[in-house]
Design a protein around this motif. Structure first.
Motif, PDB file in Angstrom:
ATOM      1  N   UNK A  74       0.815  -1.211   0.000  1.00 38.07           N
ATOM      2  CA  UNK A  74       0.000   0.000   0.000  1.00 38.07           C
ATOM      3  C   UNK A  74       0.853   1.267   0.000  1.00 38.07           C
ATOM      4  N   UNK A  75       0.330   2.312  -0.597  1.00 41.46           N
ATOM      5  CA  UNK A  75       1.023   3.596  -0.668  1.00 41.46           C
ATOM      6  C   UNK A  75       0.866   4.312   0.674  1.00 41.46           C
ATOM      7  N   UNK A  76       1.909   5.009   1.103  1.00 40.95           N
ATOM      8  CA  UNK A  76       1.824   5.760   2.353  1.00 40.95           C
ATOM      9  C   UNK A  76       1.598   4.877   3.556  1.00 40.95           C
ATOM     10  N   UNK A  77       2.232   3.711   3.561  1.00 44.21           N
ATOM     11  CA  UNK A  77       2.028   2.735   4.631  1.00 44.21           C
ATOM     12  C   UNK A  77       3.098   2.777   5.703  1.00 44.21           C
ATOM     13  N   UNK A  78       4.255   3.371   5.374  1.00 40.62           N
ATOM     14  CA  UNK A  78       5.378   3.311   6.300  1.00 40.62           C
ATOM     15  C   UNK A  78       6.178   2.031   6.172  1.00 40.62           C
ATOM     16  N   UNK A  79       5.974   1.306   5.084  1.00 44.50           N
ATOM     17  CA  UNK A  79       6.686   0.044   4.851  1.00 44.50           C
ATOM     18  C   UNK A  79       7.650   0.142   3.671  1.00 44.50           C
ATOM     19  N   UNK A  80       8.000   1.355   3.287  1.00 44.89           N
ATOM     20  CA  UNK A  80       8.950   1.528   2.187  1.00 44.89           C
ATOM     21  C   UNK A  80       8.368   1.187   0.838  1.00 44.89           C
ATOM     22  N   UNK A  81       7.108   1.544   0.626  1.00 48.71           N
ATOM     23  CA  UNK A  81       6.429   1.187  -0.621  1.00 48.71           C
ATOM     24  C   UNK A  81       7.123   1.780  -1.844  1.00 48.71           C
TER      25      UNK A  81
END
Length: 308
Positions: free
Chosen positions: A92-99
């Motif tokens: 997902x975009x803007x997830x905080x997982x380095x997308x």
């Protein structure tokens, strides 16, 4: 066809604002990251597919992966044959997982293999950081290098080869929970203080250096005891619905630390046992994530970006 996978990552890793990052591998075998496929074609073609493709701009020129292809052909490999490049957007975009880092890293790694350019580790990391900066607003390496190299990486311009791999306790589990709503990275950075006091600066330097040294000397419990984010978390926590409740509840279920992954809103925990990780995951599934969210119990992905 060349198909390359790039894993999700935890930026900052609590103690290392813009300097530490960890790649994630769900223990159930889920590929938590993006995939880029490159194959020969009669003309350059770009396709964006995957679960979160609809969240990206419909115009290819606005897609980071396509921008990477244009730059690579223009500045790195002008004689590369035409390609069909497909970004399978699974984060997902803007997830905080380095997308965004996943898309960039997978694209450049796949193109480097396809074109046979054999760029060095530093050359690729620099190239990747340039394009990740388009989204994050600066050349931050803490998602790029763990995504590319795997494991837990201490990273930055002052570090030889841009990265140093740090060991972790093999018994640690990481629970990563995306609540199902996005948090714009630029907004998450805008709430941070523009300056730190001398006291805060010295404490941050001590915490990061001590944490890294304790890991390198195998004193993992000591490292965990000082693992907290005093730089970004106090300012970002109010932007993330449910985070403060999770931070209060999860330690009672066995979480050693609870912090924000990257800019958020994903949170992560470090647990010493699978049982504790399972209890934390169950609480998060019931209390933190909505129907668009997800929660994974992970180990570190030590392989990093690789061909499938």
């Amino acid at each position: 066809m060349i198909e390359v996978y790039a894993p999700a990552s935890i930026g900052n890793f609590a103690v290392g604002f813009d300097s530490l990052g960890a790649a994630l591998a769900p223990i159930d075998g889920t590929l938590l990251g993006d995939i880029v496929a490159v194959s020969p074609a009669t003309r350059d073609e770009f396709i964006c597919s995957g679960e979160y493709a609809h969240k990206l701009p419909s115009d290819a020129n606005e897609n980071l992966a396509y921008q990477c292809l244009v730059h690579f052909r223009t500045h790195v490999a002008p004689s590369m044959p035409c390609v069909k490049l497909e970004l399978k957007k699974n984060l997902p975009i803007g997830s905080g997982l380095g997308s965004s880092a996943c898309s960039v890293v997978a694209t450049f790694a796949a193109l480097d293999q396809f074109a046979g350019t054999a760029l060095s580790q530093v050359e690729l990391i620099e190239l990747m950081a340039d394009f990740e900066a388009i989204v994050s607003g600066g050349r931050h390496y803490d998602n790029i290098t763990p995504c590319y190299l795997g494991g837990l990486q201490l990273t930055g311009d002052l570090i030889p080869d841009k990265s140093i791999s740090l060991p972790v306790d093999k018994n640690w589990y990481y629970v990563a929970a995306f609540p199902g709503f996005s948090l714009n990275t630029a907004k998450a950075r805008s709430v941070l203080p523009r300056q730190l006091s001398m006291h805060a600066s010295v404490e941050f330097a001590q915490r990061l250096s001590a944490f890294s040294t304790l890991l390198l000397t195998g004193r993992f419990d000591n490292a965990l005891s000082i693992m907290s984010d005093e730089i970004a978390e106090p300012y970002r926590a109010p932007l993330i619905t449910g985070f403060s409740e999770a931070k209060a509840a999860l330690p009672e279920l066995g979480a050693e630390i609870v912090s924000i992954s990257g800019a958020g809103p994903t949170l992560f925990t470090v647990c010493k046992t699978l049982e504790a990780a399972q209890q934390c995951a169950q609480w998060l599934e019931q209390n933190y994530i909505n129907e668009q969210g997800f929660c994974h119990i992970c180990k570190l992905d030590n392989a990093g970006t690789r061909q499938l």
